[in-house]
Motif scaffolding. Structure first.
Motif, short mmCIF file in Angstrom:
data_model
loop_
_atom_site.label_atom_id
_atom_site.label_comp_id
_atom_site.label_asym_id
_atom_site.label_seq_id
_atom_site.Cartn_x
_atom_site.Cartn_y
_atom_site.Cartn_z
N TYR A 278 -23.01 -13.10 -77.93
CA TYR A 278 -22.44 -11.84 -78.50
C TYR A 278 -21.20 -11.60 -77.33
N PRO A 279 -19.98 -11.03 -77.85
CA PRO A 279 -18.91 -10.84 -77.09
C PRO A 279 -19.36 -9.88 -75.90
N GLU A 280 -18.96 -10.10 -74.68
CA GLU A 280 -19.25 -9.19 -73.44
C GLU A 280 -18.01 -8.22 -73.58
N VAL A 281 -18.65 -6.85 -73.24
CA VAL A 281 -17.62 -5.61 -72.96
C VAL A 281 -17.53 -5.75 -71.63
N SER A 282 -16.10 -5.26 -71.40
CA SER A 282 -15.64 -5.27 -69.92
C SER A 282 -16.08 -4.04 -69.02
N GLY A 283 -16.44 -4.11 -67.86
CA GLY A 283 -16.78 -3.23 -66.83
C GLY A 283 -16.10 -1.54 -67.37
N GLU A 284 -14.70 -1.80 -67.65
CA GLU A 284 -14.04 -0.42 -67.91
C GLU A 284 -14.42 0.08 -69.11
N VAL A 285 -14.55 -0.62 -70.35
CA VAL A 285 -15.10 -0.22 -71.48
C VAL A 285 -16.62 0.39 -71.25
N GLU A 286 -17.46 -0.36 -70.78
CA GLU A 286 -18.77 -0.19 -70.41
C GLU A 286 -18.62 1.29 -69.88
N GLN A 287 -17.95 1.70 -69.02
CA GLN A 287 -17.94 3.05 -68.42
C GLN A 287 -17.47 4.25 -69.60
N ARG A 288 -16.51 3.76 -70.15
CA ARG A 288 -16.02 4.63 -71.27
C ARG A 288 -17.28 4.90 -72.47
#
Ligand code: ATP
Ligand code: MG
Length: 304
Positions: A278-288
């Protein structure tokens, strides 16, 4: 899970000249299966099929989520070999949004006014999807090879439909498939192999049962007269177009449930080899996303 060596025995080795007659049509195509006996093989195949339906649904979701590959399944067979049953049973469980089936019949006037690959190109699955070709561009080296009079009406520049002509078509197909694989379409090709006796049994079965009459067409009986010519055309096509990038699998199909289990097993194991995650979500997006979750929770708390 079906042992790798059994699956491997069904693959037409690229670059070798095989005899179609050496490939079994019945359930007992491997010594390990003979040991088990027919009833046990039938039962095991049913279980494998059920497990693979789930596995394929998961594989298809990863295919969809990672959006980089598509899978083209090519089904070829003599009449009554069970293409429809394969589609129905192997694909049961898959999200309909992620798959598509195209059945190719006698080409239209518009279609024969183009190169022979044209109509198939337009039906290829886009990234993330599984596409099934119920008959395919292989008809253009099979039925057309058995009935060259079809070609005579197609206004091709070629005058002679000799060995060289067919070799050029095999070459076109190999390069076409090479192009597909290089650009993210996995190509899985299955020949559902039945015996002439089994075809007769299935035709009789259809003719004896009024509810199955719709499945029978008199044309099928006419084509049966050309059985040997078809087997030869299949053998030549399999030898010429089983490649490293798009190998053929000859599926023993006299027993339907084993055929379905085998096709599903090849599909699952080949798609798994793509190692799609599954595509990984970036740290910044995780925070949002975390912020969004707290905001929604706060809203819910206020409303209470
Ligand atoms: P079923 O009989 O199970 O419904 P089918 O695939 O046999 O499925 P039919 O409508 O009976 O479908 O047959 C389609 C026919 O179209 C076949 O006889 C096939 O050989 C023919 N056909 C497919 N592609 C081509 C082609 N490129 N050129 C000429 N004939 C073709
Ligand atoms: Mg038919």
């Amino acid at each position: 899970v079906i042992p790798k060596k059994i699956l491997k025995s069904l693959r037409v080795p690229p670059g070798e000249a095989v005899q179609l007659a050496d490939y079994a049509t019945d359930w007992d195509f491997h010594p390990e299966l003979v040991k088990l006996g027919k009833d046990q093989v039938r039962e095991a195949a049913g279980q494998i099929l059920a497990e693979n339906q789930t596995a394929l649904a998961e594989a298809q979701e990863r295919l969809w989520a990672s959006d980089s590959w598509s899978v083209l399944v090519v089904l070829q067979a003599m009449d009554a070999a069970g293409k429809d049953g394969i589609i129905k049973h192997v694909m049961a469980g898959i999200n309909p949004q992620g798959c598509q089936v195209f059945s190719f019949k006698v080409p239209s006037a518009e279609e024969v006014d183009h190169n022979f690959l044209w109509r198939y190109m337009r039906a290829l699955p886009e990234r993330g999807r599984i596409g099934i070709f119920n008959r395919s561009y292989y008809e253009d080296v099979l039925v057309v090879r058995v009935h060259p009079e079809i070609l005579e009406k197609q206004r091709l520049p070629a005058r002679k439909f000799d060995r060289k002509f067919w070799e050029a078509r095999y070459d076109d197909i190999n390069r076409f498939e090479r192009h597909l694989v290089r650009n993210g379409t996995m190509v899985l090709k299955f020949f559902l192999h039945i015996s002439k006796d089994e075809q007769r049994r299935r035709f009789i079965d259809r003719l004896e049962d009024p509810e199955k009459h719709w499945k029978f067409s008199l044309g099928d009986l006419a084509e049966r007269q050309h059985w040997d010519a078809y087997q030869e055309a299949y053998q030549d096509a399999l030898n010429a177009t089983s490649t490293k990038w798009a190998p053929w699998y000859v599926i023993p199909s006299d027993l339907k449930v084993t055929a379905r289990a085998l096709v599903s097993e090849v599909m699952v194991s080949r798609i798994e080899r793509l190692k799609l995650g599954y595509p990984e979500v970036s740290g910044e997006v995780e925070q949002r996303l975390a912020d969004a979750l707290s905001a929604l929770r706060a809203e819910a708390a206020k409303g209470r």
